[in-house]
Write an enzyme that holds these catalytic residues in place. Structure first.
Site, mmCIF file in Angstrom:
data_model
loop_
_atom_site.group_PDB
_atom_site.id
_atom_site.type_symbol
_atom_site.label_atom_id
_atom_site.label_comp_id
_atom_site.label_asym_id
_atom_site.label_seq_id
_atom_site.Cartn_x
_atom_site.Cartn_y
_atom_site.Cartn_z
ATOM 1 N N LYS A 1 58.724 15.081 31.053
ATOM 2 C CA LYS A 1 58.358 16.237 31.870
ATOM 3 C C LYS A 1 57.126 16.961 31.285
ATOM 4 C CE LYS A 1 61.564 16.021 35.076
ATOM 5 N NZ LYS A 1 62.396 14.827 34.913
HETATM 6 C C1 LIG Z 1 63.978 14.973 35.528
HETATM 7 C C2 LIG Z 1 64.621 15.562 36.719
HETATM 8 C C3 LIG Z 1 65.930 16.048 36.709
HETATM 9 C C4 LIG Z 1 66.903 15.823 35.598
HETATM 10 O O1 LIG Z 1 66.475 16.100 34.366
HETATM 11 P P1 LIG Z 1 67.082 15.368 33.055
HETATM 12 O O2 LIG Z 1 66.638 16.333 32.012
HETATM 13 O O3 LIG Z 1 66.406 14.049 32.932
HETATM 14 O O4 LIG Z 1 68.538 15.304 33.203
HETATM 15 C C5 LIG Z 1 66.423 16.676 37.838
HETATM 16 N N1 LIG Z 1 65.671 16.803 38.938
HETATM 17 C C6 LIG Z 1 64.421 16.321 39.010
HETATM 18 C C7 LIG Z 1 63.632 16.500 40.254
HETATM 19 C C8 LIG Z 1 63.866 15.657 37.915
HETATM 20 O O5 LIG Z 1 62.640 15.157 38.002
#
Ligand SMILES: *Cc1c(COP(=O)(O)O)cnc(C)c1O
Length: 397
Positions: free
Chosen positions: A186
């Site tokens: 992210k």
């Molecule tokens: C990455 C993501 C998540 C979940 O995050 P994690 O930390 O990987 O569990 C939820 N929603 C969206 C849109 C994402 O891109």
């Protein structure tokens, strides 16, 4: 995106400060920790940057969604409206608390279509969960109006759009609750981590307790704390929070780089009349984590995406065929392939999505190509990439 591209001394410094104390847990051990409270500091930084009263860090973005729903009192049999184009975490979090995911079409914003949301509301609906996919947001004022009319909660999944804004408000802060992910890929990362933000005192206090086994966090003796309600363990560790603390200090730098790289790419593609871009709702400012564009039809989009890959233009996604982000490949959901029994409510209420008509979503997602905007590209690299992409797109029209 991804923040790990620019790891540096600041991440090391914060992690070392935790390792020097040896206290890896975010709660307790006050005497040993030499005043290092990384999770608390990151929550404070999030409140300030996102202009909200409360932030609760948790172990992942999926945990954040789960905790947000649980904290607002959503439970077995409640229906949660979510988009057909999102990450699987959306329905995972809903199912985790026994609630029922209701899949709804997206429009040319690539996020929830307000008209489709309105049609999906039943007496069991509790929450509308827009997902701000690929750096841009849903039409939040339209969704908010729908929620107000029907007495529903608005829960924003801002995991892919941290730093974007809508009507001057940071994404995640507009709805009743907002969620972020700090997983490894992210815009800012903790390695693994997530956060719930809200201005609602009760939801926050519930999130604080629920994510730590129901601990009330009163006093300074963990063992003596009481548990007003059932909880779970979704805690983040101090080591993870330390990395996130370093990263949030650089969020606005990262956003600036994303915007610069995005703009160069977009300007190059905008010279091609057949290429159109994803609609950003009025009042919205993207986080510029992705550049999303539409080809004239599905066949051309598919062909172009393959050609981009062959030419070595990496980080371009064709979500329509992707295993994780579009309903067409979610047979584990539609066929309810769970390891154990799912709750009776879920089995009774989940619609038969093998027969659902999501042609309105297909119309947009089938033509979409998404290009991840990296932070580490040099100016030369980005210009080269822009020229190459434009050339390949033209060849495949
Ligand atoms: C990455 C993501 C998540 C979940 O995050 P994690 O930390 O990987 O569990 C939820 N929603 C969206 C849109 C994402 O891109």
């Amino acid at each position: 995106m991804p923040g790990f591209e620019l790891f540096g001394d600041n991440e090391k410094k914060h992690v070392e400060e935790v390792l020097d104390t040896g206290v890896l847990m975010r709660y307790g051990f006050d005497g040993m920790r030499n005043n290092q409270w990384k999770a608390l500091a990151l929550e404070k930084a999030l409140c300030s940057r996102m202009q909200v009263k409360h932030a609760q860090l948790v172990s992942s973005g999926t945990a954040a969604l789960t905790v947000a729903l649980a904290s607002a009192g959503v439970g077995a049999g409640d229906e949660v409206i979510m988009p057909t184009f999102t990450f699987v975490a959306s329905f995972e979090s809903i199912l985790a608390i026994g609630a029922v995911p209701i899949l709804v079409d997206v429009d040319d914003t690539l996020t929830l279509a307000p008209t489709a949301v309105e049609k999906a509301i039943t007496e069991k609906t509790k929450v509308v969960m827009p997902v701000h996919m690929c750096g841009s947001m849903a039409n939040l004022s339209a969704l908010k109006a729908i929620c107000n009319n029907h007495n529903l909660l608005l829960l924003e999944d801002a995991c892919q759009a941290i730093g974007g804004s809508y009507e001057g408000k940071p994404l995640g802060s507009y709805g009743d609750l907002g969620c972020f992910s700090f997983d490894y890929v992210k815009t800012i990362t903790c390695g693994e981590g997530g956060a719930v933000i809200t201005n609602n005192e009760t939801y926050y206090s519930n999130a604080d307790h629920y994510s730590d086994h129901g601990h009330d966090h009163v006093g300074s003796d963990r063992g003596a704390e009481t548990h007003p309600f059932l909880g779970y363990n979704y805690r983040i560790s101090e080591l993870h929070a330390a990395v996130g603390l370093a990263q949030i200090e650089r969020l606005d730098d990262f956003l600036g780089i994303q915007q610069k790289n995005y703009t160069i790419l977009r300007n190059a593609l905008a010279t091609i009349p057949e290429v159109t871009f994803r609609r950003v709702p009025e009042g919205g400012v993207e986080s510029y984590a992705f550049l999303n564009f539409f080809m004239p039809d599905e066949t051309t989009a598919k062909k172009t995406h393959t050609a981009l890959g062959k030419a070595g233009v990496d980080a371009c996604f064709y979500w329509f065929d992707n295993n994780w982000h579009y309903y067409r490949k979610w047979e584990h959901l539609t066929q309810l392939k769970s390891l154990g029994n799912l709750s009776q409510e879920v089995r009774n209420q989940l619609q038969d999505y093998t027969k659902a008509d999501f042609s309105a979503s297909d119309h947009w997602v089938g033509r979409n190509i998404s290009c991840l905007i990296k932070l580490s590209w040099s100016t030369e690299e980005i210009h080269e990439r822009a020229a190459k992409m434009a050339e390949i797109i033209r060849e495949n029209l």
